[in-house]
Design an enzyme around this catalytic site. Structure first.
Site, PDB file in Angstrom:
ATOM      1  N   ARG A   1      61.523   9.720  31.988  1.00 45.63           N
ATOM      2  CA  ARG A   1      62.383   8.992  31.055  1.00 45.63           C
ATOM      3  C   ARG A   1      62.176   9.521  29.642  1.00 45.63           C
ATOM      4  NH1 ARG A   1      63.263   2.485  30.370  1.00 45.63           N
ATOM      5  NH2 ARG A   1      64.475   2.613  28.449  1.00 45.63           N
TER       6      ARG A   1
ATOM      7  N   ASP B   1      63.135   2.056  34.605  1.00 45.79           N
ATOM      8  CA  ASP B   1      62.999   1.017  33.592  1.00 45.79           C
ATOM      9  C   ASP B   1      62.031  -0.023  34.128  1.00 45.79           C
ATOM     10  OD1 ASP B   1      63.582  -0.213  31.150  1.00 45.79           O
ATOM     11  OD2 ASP B   1      65.168  -1.439  32.025  1.00 45.79           O
TER      12      ASP B   1
ATOM     13  N   ARG C   1      69.011   5.509  32.972  1.00 48.67           N
ATOM     14  CA  ARG C   1      67.571   5.735  32.915  1.00 48.67           C
ATOM     15  C   ARG C   1      67.018   6.051  34.291  1.00 48.67           C
ATOM     16  NH1 ARG C   1      66.585   0.729  29.668  1.00 48.67           N
ATOM     17  NH2 ARG C   1      68.352   1.706  28.729  1.00 48.67           N
TER      18      ARG C   1
ATOM     19  N   ASP D   1      60.134  -3.477  32.802  1.00 46.57           N
ATOM     20  CA  ASP D   1      60.073  -4.467  31.736  1.00 46.57           C
ATOM     21  C   ASP D   1      59.198  -5.644  32.141  1.00 46.57           C
ATOM     22  OD1 ASP D   1      61.811  -3.272  29.829  1.00 46.57           O
ATOM     23  OD2 ASP D   1      63.548  -3.990  30.952  1.00 46.57           O
TER      24      ASP D   1
END
Length: 172
Positions: free
Chosen positions: A89, A102, A99, A104
């Site tokens: 990334r 990811d 992307r 989170d």
């Protein structure tokens, strides 16, 4: 004297919409849980999800995992950023754009954290079907520590009908 809690339950959102999407997600989860600092407790199904906010891109593969970790929130954030970079990334040229991976932090224990680098609970999780549905797969009665509602209630009251969340047919 009470024992100090060293392991924290944490929910992480996992997603990809470039390359081998499912494999990217699986590799990200493995990298996160390969050390003694974090271990996988539960994982949701994987879902095909429509892009949100920036629609001109391929659909995503998304899931959520519940881990236990001894890492402090900012240290965990640094680890997630490092894993994403190791997976290829680059700095996002388009906000909410494509992307490779990811990762989170959605919820860290029942903590509320607001720093310039990190906001927990994730500031948009209650508006995202691709986040709420996977968490509901793991535990629909989790309470959002700011809004005071379960993730199932938040999902059922989501008013964005353009957000599509479809279980992958071939789950790993």
């Amino acid at each position: 004297m009470a024992a100090v809690k060293t392991d924290h339950p944490v929910f992480i959102s996992v997603g990809s919409n470039l390359g081998g999407k499912l494999d990217n997600c699986l590799r990200g989860i493995a990298a996160l849980t390969e050390s003694a600092e974090s271990s996988l407790l539960e994982a949701s199904r994987f879902f095909r999800t429509s892009p949100v906010d920036y629609a001109d891109q391929d659909w995503f593969v998304n899931a959520a995992v519940k881990i236990k970790t001894s890492l402090a929130p900012l240290v965990l954030l640094d680890k997630l950023v490092s894993i994403q970079q190791q997976m290829g990334r680059k700095a996002d040229s388009v906000r909410f754009g494509p992307r490779v991976l990811d990762l989170d932090i959605l919820l860290y224990d029942d903590w509320v954290i607001r720093t310039p680098r990190l906001t927990i609970p994730h500031p948009r999780m209650h508006k995202r079907a691709f986040v709420l549905q996977p968490i509901c797969d793991i535990n629909p009665s989790i309470i959002h520590p700011v809004l005071g509602q379960t993730v199932a209630d938040l999902l059922s009251h989501l008013d964005d009908k353009d957000q599509r969340v479809i279980p992958l047919e071939n789950q790993p």
